[in-house]
Design a protein around this motif. Structure first.
Motif, PDB file in Angstrom:
ATOM      1  N   GLY A  56       0.782  -1.223   0.000  1.00  0.00           N
ATOM      2  CA  GLY A  56       0.000   0.000   0.000  1.00  0.00           C
ATOM      3  C   GLY A  56       0.813   1.270   0.000  1.00  0.00           C
ATOM      4  O   GLY A  56       0.299   2.342  -0.332  1.00  0.00           O
ATOM      5  N   ASN A  57       2.070   1.167   0.395  1.00  0.00           N
ATOM      6  CA  ASN A  57       2.948   2.340   0.426  1.00  0.00           C
ATOM      7  C   ASN A  57       4.228   2.065  -0.356  1.00  0.00           C
ATOM      8  O   ASN A  57       4.824   0.990  -0.210  1.00  0.00           O
ATOM      9  CB  ASN A  57       3.306   2.701   1.864  1.00  0.00           C
ATOM     10  CG  ASN A  57       2.093   3.197   2.633  1.00  0.00           C
ATOM     11  OD1 ASN A  57       1.537   4.250   2.339  1.00  0.00           O
ATOM     12  ND2 ASN A  57       1.666   2.430   3.618  1.00  0.00           N
ATOM     13  N   THR A  58       4.617   3.029  -1.153  1.00  0.00           N
ATOM     14  CA  THR A  58       5.839   2.916  -1.942  1.00  0.00           C
ATOM     15  C   THR A  58       6.700   4.150  -1.740  1.00  0.00           C
ATOM     16  O   THR A  58       6.195   5.231  -1.413  1.00  0.00           O
ATOM     17  CB  THR A  58       5.541   2.746  -3.439  1.00  0.00           C
ATOM     18  OG1 THR A  58       4.720   3.844  -3.885  1.00  0.00           O
ATOM     19  CG2 THR A  58       4.801   1.447  -3.702  1.00  0.00           C
ATOM     20  N   TYR A  59       7.989   3.981  -1.922  1.00  0.00           N
ATOM     21  CA  TYR A  59       8.963   5.028  -1.654  1.00  0.00           C
ATOM     22  C   TYR A  59      10.020   4.978  -2.753  1.00  0.00           C
ATOM     23  O   TYR A  59      10.428   3.888  -3.169  1.00  0.00           O
ATOM     24  CB  TYR A  59       9.624   4.791  -0.294  1.00  0.00           C
ATOM     25  CG  TYR A  59       8.635   4.481   0.809  1.00  0.00           C
ATOM     26  CD1 TYR A  59       8.245   3.175   1.064  1.00  0.00           C
ATOM     27  CD2 TYR A  59       8.079   5.497   1.582  1.00  0.00           C
ATOM     28  CE1 TYR A  59       7.332   2.872   2.058  1.00  0.00           C
ATOM     29  CE2 TYR A  59       7.160   5.206   2.583  1.00  0.00           C
ATOM     30  CZ  TYR A  59       6.797   3.891   2.813  1.00  0.00           C
ATOM     31  OH  TYR A  59       5.889   3.607   3.787  1.00  0.00           O
ATOM     32  N   TYR A  60      10.472   6.159  -3.177  1.00  0.00           N
ATOM     33  CA  TYR A  60      11.407   6.212  -4.303  1.00  0.00           C
ATOM     34  C   TYR A  60      12.538   7.195  -4.049  1.00  0.00           C
ATOM     35  O   TYR A  60      12.362   8.218  -3.383  1.00  0.00           O
ATOM     36  CB  TYR A  60      10.676   6.651  -5.580  1.00  0.00           C
ATOM     37  CG  TYR A  60       9.598   5.692  -6.010  1.00  0.00           C
ATOM     38  CD1 TYR A  60       8.273   5.872  -5.634  1.00  0.00           C
ATOM     39  CD2 TYR A  60       9.911   4.589  -6.804  1.00  0.00           C
ATOM     40  CE1 TYR A  60       7.282   4.981  -6.016  1.00  0.00           C
ATOM     41  CE2 TYR A  60       8.926   3.690  -7.199  1.00  0.00           C
ATOM     42  CZ  TYR A  60       7.621   3.899  -6.801  1.00  0.00           C
ATOM     43  OH  TYR A  60       6.644   3.008  -7.198  1.00  0.00           O
ATOM     44  N   ALA A  61      13.677   6.900  -4.619  1.00  0.00           N
ATOM     45  CA  ALA A  61      14.746   7.882  -4.698  1.00  0.00           C
ATOM     46  C   ALA A  61      14.322   8.977  -5.665  1.00  0.00           C
ATOM     47  O   ALA A  61      13.593   8.709  -6.643  1.00  0.00           O
ATOM     48  CB  ALA A  61      16.034   7.221  -5.192  1.00  0.00           C
ATOM     49  N   ASP A  62      14.763  10.191  -5.396  1.00  0.00           N
ATOM     50  CA  ASP A  62      14.383  11.314  -6.260  1.00  0.00           C
ATOM     51  C   ASP A  62      14.799  11.066  -7.710  1.00  0.00           C
ATOM     52  O   ASP A  62      14.111  11.496  -8.643  1.00  0.00           O
ATOM     53  CB  ASP A  62      15.022  12.605  -5.751  1.00  0.00           C
ATOM     54  CG  ASP A  62      14.374  13.101  -4.474  1.00  0.00           C
ATOM     55  OD1 ASP A  62      14.985  13.949  -3.797  1.00  0.00           O
ATOM     56  OD2 ASP A  62      13.251  12.652  -4.145  1.00  0.00           O
ATOM     57  N   SER A  63      15.902  10.384  -7.898  1.00  0.00           N
ATOM     58  CA  SER A  63      16.441  10.184  -9.246  1.00  0.00           C
ATOM     59  C   SER A  63      15.573   9.278 -10.121  1.00  0.00           C
ATOM     60  O   SER A  63      15.722   9.286 -11.349  1.00  0.00           O
ATOM     61  CB  SER A  63      17.861   9.613  -9.165  1.00  0.00           C
ATOM     62  OG  SER A  63      17.851   8.369  -8.481  1.00  0.00           O
ATOM     63  N   VAL A  64      14.677   8.510  -9.507  1.00  0.00           N
ATOM     64  CA  VAL A  64      13.861   7.584 -10.298  1.00  0.00           C
ATOM     65  C   VAL A  64      12.369   7.877 -10.169  1.00  0.00           C
ATOM     66  O   VAL A  64      11.558   7.233 -10.851  1.00  0.00           O
ATOM     67  CB  VAL A  64      14.135   6.114  -9.910  1.00  0.00           C
ATOM     68  CG1 VAL A  64      15.619   5.804 -10.009  1.00  0.00           C
ATOM     69  CG2 VAL A  64      13.595   5.785  -8.525  1.00  0.00           C
ATOM     70  N   ASP A  66       8.759   9.049 -10.621  1.00  0.00           N
ATOM     71  CA  ASP A  66       7.963   9.304 -11.831  1.00  0.00           C
ATOM     72  C   ASP A  66       8.438   8.520 -13.047  1.00  0.00           C
ATOM     73  O   ASP A  66       7.830   8.622 -14.120  1.00  0.00           O
ATOM     74  CB  ASP A  66       7.936  10.796 -12.182  1.00  0.00           C
ATOM     75  CG  ASP A  66       7.306  11.640 -11.094  1.00  0.00           C
ATOM     76  OD1 ASP A  66       7.763  12.782 -10.900  1.00  0.00           O
ATOM     77  OD2 ASP A  66       6.377  11.152 -10.432  1.00  0.00           O
ATOM     78  N   ARG A  67       9.511   7.741 -12.912  1.00  0.00           N
ATOM     79  CA  ARG A  67       9.964   6.885 -14.012  1.00  0.00           C
ATOM     80  C   ARG A  67       9.889   5.406 -13.658  1.00  0.00           C
ATOM     81  O   ARG A  67       9.622   4.571 -14.516  1.00  0.00           O
ATOM     82  CB  ARG A  67      11.413   7.220 -14.400  1.00  0.00           C
ATOM     83  CG  ARG A  67      11.608   8.635 -14.913  1.00  0.00           C
ATOM     84  CD  ARG A  67      13.011   8.820 -15.482  1.00  0.00           C
ATOM     85  NE  ARG A  67      14.056   8.615 -14.477  1.00  0.00           N
ATOM     86  CZ  ARG A  67      15.031   7.726 -14.608  1.00  0.00           C
ATOM     87  NH1 ARG A  67      15.101   6.947 -15.682  1.00  0.00           N
ATOM     88  NH2 ARG A  67      15.960   7.598 -13.653  1.00  0.00           N
ATOM     89  N   PHE A  68      10.139   5.086 -12.386  1.00  0.00           N
ATOM     90  CA  PHE A  68      10.146   3.703 -11.930  1.00  0.00           C
ATOM     91  C   PHE A  68       8.919   3.455 -11.049  1.00  0.00           C
ATOM     92  O   PHE A  68       8.471   4.349 -10.331  1.00  0.00           O
ATOM     93  CB  PHE A  68      11.395   3.408 -11.108  1.00  0.00           C
ATOM     94  CG  PHE A  68      12.687   3.383 -11.877  1.00  0.00           C
ATOM     95  CD1 PHE A  68      12.770   3.810 -13.193  1.00  0.00           C
ATOM     96  CD2 PHE A  68      13.841   2.921 -11.266  1.00  0.00           C
ATOM     97  CE1 PHE A  68      13.966   3.782 -13.892  1.00  0.00           C
ATOM     98  CE2 PHE A  68      15.041   2.889 -11.938  1.00  0.00           C
ATOM     99  CZ  PHE A  68      15.113   3.321 -13.259  1.00  0.00           C
ATOM    100  N   THR A  69       8.435   2.219 -11.072  1.00  0.00           N
ATOM    101  CA  THR A  69       7.324   1.822 -10.219  1.00  0.00           C
ATOM    102  C   THR A  69       7.633   0.483  -9.571  1.00  0.00           C
ATOM    103  O   THR A  69       7.927  -0.497 -10.265  1.00  0.00           O
ATOM    104  CB  THR A  69       6.023   1.709 -11.018  1.00  0.00           C
ATOM    105  OG1 THR A  69       5.736   2.958 -11.661  1.00  0.00           O
ATOM    106  CG2 THR A  69       4.860   1.343 -10.100  1.00  0.00           C
ATOM    107  N   ILE A  70       7.568   0.440  -8.242  1.00  0.00           N
ATOM    108  CA  ILE A  70       7.756  -0.801  -7.513  1.00  0.00           C
ATOM    109  C   ILE A  70       6.389  -1.368  -7.162  1.00  0.00           C
ATOM    110  O   ILE A  70       5.457  -0.624  -6.838  1.00  0.00           O
ATOM    111  CB  ILE A  70       8.621  -0.591  -6.246  1.00  0.00           C
ATOM    112  CG1 ILE A  70       8.980  -1.925  -5.597  1.00  0.00           C
ATOM    113  CG2 ILE A  70       7.946   0.349  -5.260  1.00  0.00           C
ATOM    114  CD1 ILE A  70      10.008  -1.798  -4.470  1.00  0.00           C
ATOM    115  N   SER A  71       6.269  -2.695  -7.238  1.00  0.00           N
ATOM    116  CA  SER A  71       5.022  -3.356  -6.877  1.00  0.00           C
ATOM    117  C   SER A  71       5.362  -4.753  -6.354  1.00  0.00           C
ATOM    118  O   SER A  71       6.504  -5.210  -6.491  1.00  0.00           O
ATOM    119  CB  SER A  71       4.078  -3.443  -8.084  1.00  0.00           C
ATOM    120  OG  SER A  71       4.670  -4.177  -9.141  1.00  0.00           O
TER     121      SER A  71
END
Length: 125
Positions: A56-64, A66-71
């Motif tokens: 339900g919650n995802t977290y990303y590095a700023d560098s990725v 809006d380009r990468f999606t974890i699921s």
């Protein structure tokens, strides 16, 4: 024993896409935060993305962002990383990792309990 096995890496042109998978075994998958890290030659391993136990919650590095999606698919003990709009600077070995966190997720590699062997992603310009 615990095994994390990544797949889906390869060579792609800039602007292209890849989907990485990480199949887990030997652990109660739904109890673990899952994350992707990457390491380029001569650089330290860096955080890419993480996902909570339920997804339900995802977290990303700023560098990725809006380009990468974890699921994740807890029924199949698998975590994914969809990578779009790839750039040459995304070239690295990508690792999945599992963290039996008591609280929230961590961006520190040292917090993770188990690691896969890595899969190479190469983005040509």
């Amino acid at each position: 024993q615990v095994q994390l096995v990544e797949s889906g890496g390869g060579l792609v042109q800039a602007g292209g896409s890849l989907r990485l998978s990480c199949a887990a075994s030997g652990l109660t998958f739904s109890s673990y935060f899952m994350a992707w890290f990457r390491q380029a030659p001569g650089k330290e391993r860096e955080f890419v993305a993480a996902i909570s136990r339920s997804g339900g919650n995802t977290y990303y590095a700023d560098s990725v962002k809006d380009r990468f999606t974890i699921s994740r698919d807890n029924a199949k003990n698998t975590v994914f990383l969809q990578m779009n709009s790839l750039k040459p600077e995304d070239t690295a070995v990508y690792y999945c990792a599992a963290d039996l966190a008591l609280g929230t997720y961590s961006r520190r590699a040292g917090s993770y309990d188990f690691w896969g062997q890595g899969t190479q992603v190469t983005v040509s310009s």
